[in-house]
Write an enzyme that holds these catalytic residues in place. Structure first.
Site, short mmCIF file in Angstrom:
data_model
loop_
_atom_site.label_atom_id
_atom_site.label_comp_id
_atom_site.label_asym_id
_atom_site.label_seq_id
_atom_site.Cartn_x
_atom_site.Cartn_y
_atom_site.Cartn_z
N ARG A 117 -5.93 21.10 7.85
CA ARG A 117 -5.39 19.77 8.11
C ARG A 117 -3.87 19.85 8.24
O ARG A 117 -3.26 20.85 7.85
CB ARG A 117 -5.71 18.80 6.95
N ARG A 153 -18.70 18.37 3.21
CA ARG A 153 -18.78 16.91 3.15
C ARG A 153 -19.17 16.40 4.54
O ARG A 153 -18.57 16.82 5.54
CB ARG A 153 -17.43 16.34 2.71
N GLY A 157 0.82 -1.22 0.00
CA GLY A 157 0.00 0.00 0.00
C GLY A 157 0.85 1.26 0.00
O GLY A 157 2.08 1.21 -0.03
N LYS A 190 -9.76 1.68 4.15
CA LYS A 190 -9.60 3.05 4.68
C LYS A 190 -10.57 4.08 4.13
O LYS A 190 -10.38 5.28 4.34
CB LYS A 190 -8.15 3.52 4.48
N ILE A 238 -14.20 21.68 -3.71
CA ILE A 238 -13.72 22.01 -2.36
C ILE A 238 -14.93 21.98 -1.44
O ILE A 238 -15.90 22.73 -1.63
CB ILE A 238 -13.02 23.38 -2.34
N SER A 247 -5.60 -6.14 -2.41
CA SER A 247 -6.99 -5.71 -2.53
C SER A 247 -7.06 -4.24 -2.93
O SER A 247 -8.06 -3.79 -3.47
CB SER A 247 -7.75 -5.95 -1.23
N TYR A 274 -1.57 8.92 12.46
CA TYR A 274 -1.19 9.71 11.29
C TYR A 274 -2.16 10.86 11.10
O TYR A 274 -3.36 10.69 11.20
CB TYR A 274 -1.24 8.90 10.01
N PHE A 275 -1.62 11.98 10.66
CA PHE A 275 -2.47 13.08 10.22
C PHE A 275 -2.76 12.84 8.72
O PHE A 275 -3.22 11.78 8.39
CB PHE A 275 -1.86 14.42 10.65
N SER A 307 -4.88 6.67 13.43
CA SER A 307 -5.20 7.86 12.65
C SER A 307 -5.65 9.00 13.56
O SER A 307 -6.25 8.78 14.62
CB SER A 307 -6.34 7.50 11.69
N LYS A 329 -10.27 2.01 14.15
CA LYS A 329 -8.98 2.53 14.65
C LYS A 329 -9.01 2.62 16.17
O LYS A 329 -8.05 2.25 16.85
CB LYS A 329 -8.68 3.90 14.03
N TYR A 331 -15.10 3.05 9.97
CA TYR A 331 -13.64 3.09 9.74
C TYR A 331 -12.93 3.66 10.96
O TYR A 331 -11.99 3.07 11.51
CB TYR A 331 -13.30 3.92 8.49
N1 UDP Z 1 -11.40 17.70 0.37
C1 UDP Z 1 -11.97 18.48 -0.61
N2 UDP Z 1 -12.21 17.93 -1.84
C2 UDP Z 1 -11.91 16.63 -2.12
C3 UDP Z 1 -11.33 15.83 -1.11
C4 UDP Z 1 -11.09 16.40 0.12
O1 UDP Z 1 -12.27 19.66 -0.40
O2 UDP Z 1 -12.18 16.18 -3.24
C5 UDP Z 1 -11.12 18.29 1.69
C6 UDP Z 1 -11.85 17.62 2.83
O3 UDP Z 1 -13.11 18.20 2.99
C7 UDP Z 1 -10.91 17.89 3.99
C8 UDP Z 1 -9.51 17.89 3.34
O4 UDP Z 1 -9.74 18.10 1.96
O5 UDP Z 1 -11.14 19.15 4.53
C9 UDP Z 1 -8.75 16.58 3.54
O6 UDP Z 1 -9.59 15.54 3.15
P1 UDP Z 1 -9.05 14.06 2.96
O7 UDP Z 1 -10.21 13.20 2.52
O8 UDP Z 1 -7.84 14.05 2.09
O9 UDP Z 1 -8.55 13.64 4.42
P2 UDP Z 1 -9.31 13.65 5.84
O10 UDP Z 1 -8.80 14.86 6.56
O11 UDP Z 1 -10.79 13.68 5.59
O12 UDP Z 1 -8.85 12.38 6.47
#
Ligand code: UDP
Length: 342
Positions: A235, A299, A14, A88, A221, A38, A181-182, A128, A157, A153
């Site tokens: 993030r 989201r 991976g 994941k 976004i 997988s 992990y961040f 995570s 963790k 998910y």
């Molecule tokens: N994000 C976004 N558009 C995308 C995918 C992610 O705006 O197509 C944003 C999401 O809302 C979050 C950040 O990017 O604020 C990081 O998202 P990701 O899924 O990479 O990691 P997460 O922090 O959710 O584990």
């Protein structure tokens, strides 16, 4: 056998597994990689071998298959396992929780059971920052209370952390480290290994690179009405090679008997918050490409902001994130471009 010892890496093909294998071998460890492909393929193993200029031990094994996994323990000597093998995708886990609980926990239980039975002492679990949820104080330290998981998910963790804690408490000669992990991003500077999302990427950086490559029309976004400086989420984006090195530091700590308690937890991040919009702009500038994007609604399940206090990892693991974000974003783009040359 290497003097430093051998590490079993489950989910070795991976994104994090490949980079960690490279870092372990470069640090002098022998590695046994296992993966059921997988969410990856043989090309990931080939990439690792190209970087290292040698063959690595690889077996196609499903960690949910206890009998097959037992064979790995019988054939190979190792003191330490790094357990990456897990699903994941947050959204998919909400839609099909049993798939996630079964895969992520059965594979883990098999690993733990066999580690105990074969008297192999060290378990490094890939956890995570999702365990922190929408934290009340930022940055988060390892002492920041975990919050109830918002997805199966995330719950796997938390459960896995607790199982490891309990095993370390109960079983003599059993040690555990959970790395939280961040947001791991980027790719190896060689562009020979990187992230290989199947289908439409869920994560931000693969979506950015695919949009820049013209595979996706436009990046969405998710929300610009958060209580953050530019309204988009914050993030902590950690370079994958830095992240891999954190694993080497954690393994070093385990094998050299430096752990202060039998079960330890470390945040692995940069300690620097970056907004979604900022990341997109930095990517465009660093690579001289355009990433068409539009603002859409939030989201479900996203927290407004989370980033790491990395003091503990800096002090106890002697590890620190080093890579410059622009270099990381250039590596991510080089990897994406390399994929289309093949
Ligand atoms: N994000 C976004 N558009 C995308 C995918 C992610 O705006 O197509 C944003 C999401 O809302 C979050 C950040 O990017 O604020 C990081 O998202 P990701 O899924 O990479 O990691 P997460 O922090 O959710 O584990």
């Amino acid at each position: 056998m290497s003097k430093k010892g051998t590490v079993l890496v489950s989910g070795g093909a991976g994104f994090i597994g490949t980079h960690t294998t490279v870092a372990l071998v470069e640090a002098g460890y022998d590695v046994v990689m296992i993966d059921n492909f997988s969410n990856s393929g043989p090309s990931a193993v080939e990439g690792v071998e190209k970087i290292l200029g040698r063959k690595v031990t690889f077996e196609e094994v499903d960690t949910c298959d206890e009998k097959a996994l037992r064979g790995v323990f019988e054939r190979h000597q190792f003191d330490t396992v790094i357990h990456f093998a897990a699903y994941k995708a947050v959204g998919e886990s909400v839609a099909d929780p049993l798939k996630y609980y079964r895969n992520n926990l059965v594979s883990y239980m098999n690993i733990l059971k066999l580690m105990k039975e074969f008297k192999r002492p060290n378990v490094l679990f890939s956890s995570s920052a999702t365990v922190y949820g929408d934290a009340e104080t930022l940055p988060v330290t390892e002492q920041t209370p975990r919050q109830e998981a918002t997805s199966p998910y995330g719950n796997t963790k938390q459960i896995a952390e607790d199982i490891l804690r309990d095993c370390c408490k109960a079983y003599p000669g059993f040690y555990g480290i959970a790395l939280r992990y961040f947001n791991p991003i980027g790719a190896h500077p060689s562009a020979l290994i990187g992230e290989l999302p199947r289908g439409v990427p869920n994560n931000l950086v693969p979506f950015i690179t695919q949009t820049a490559a013209g595979i996706r029309e436009c990046l969405s976004i998710f929300g610009n009405d958060y209580n953050t400086p530019d309204g988009t989420c914050l993030r902590d984006y950690i370079d994958i090679v830095d992240l891999a090195k954190a694993h080497v530091a954690a393994v070093d700590r385990m094998v050299s008997g430096k752990m202060e308690t039998k079960y330890e937890i470390f945040n692995v991040g940069t300690g620097k918050p970056v907004s979604v919009l900022e990341l997109v702009t930095r990517f465009e500038k660093a690579n001289g490409v355009k990433v068409p994007h539009k603002i859409v609604g939030r989201r479900a399940g996203d927290v407004p902001a989370v980033w790491a206090d990395t003091t503990l990892a800096n002090e106890k693991l002697g590890w620190k994130a080093e890579r410059d974000l622009d270099d990381t974003l250039r590596a991510a783009w080089a990897w994406e471009q390399n994929l289309h040359k093949k």
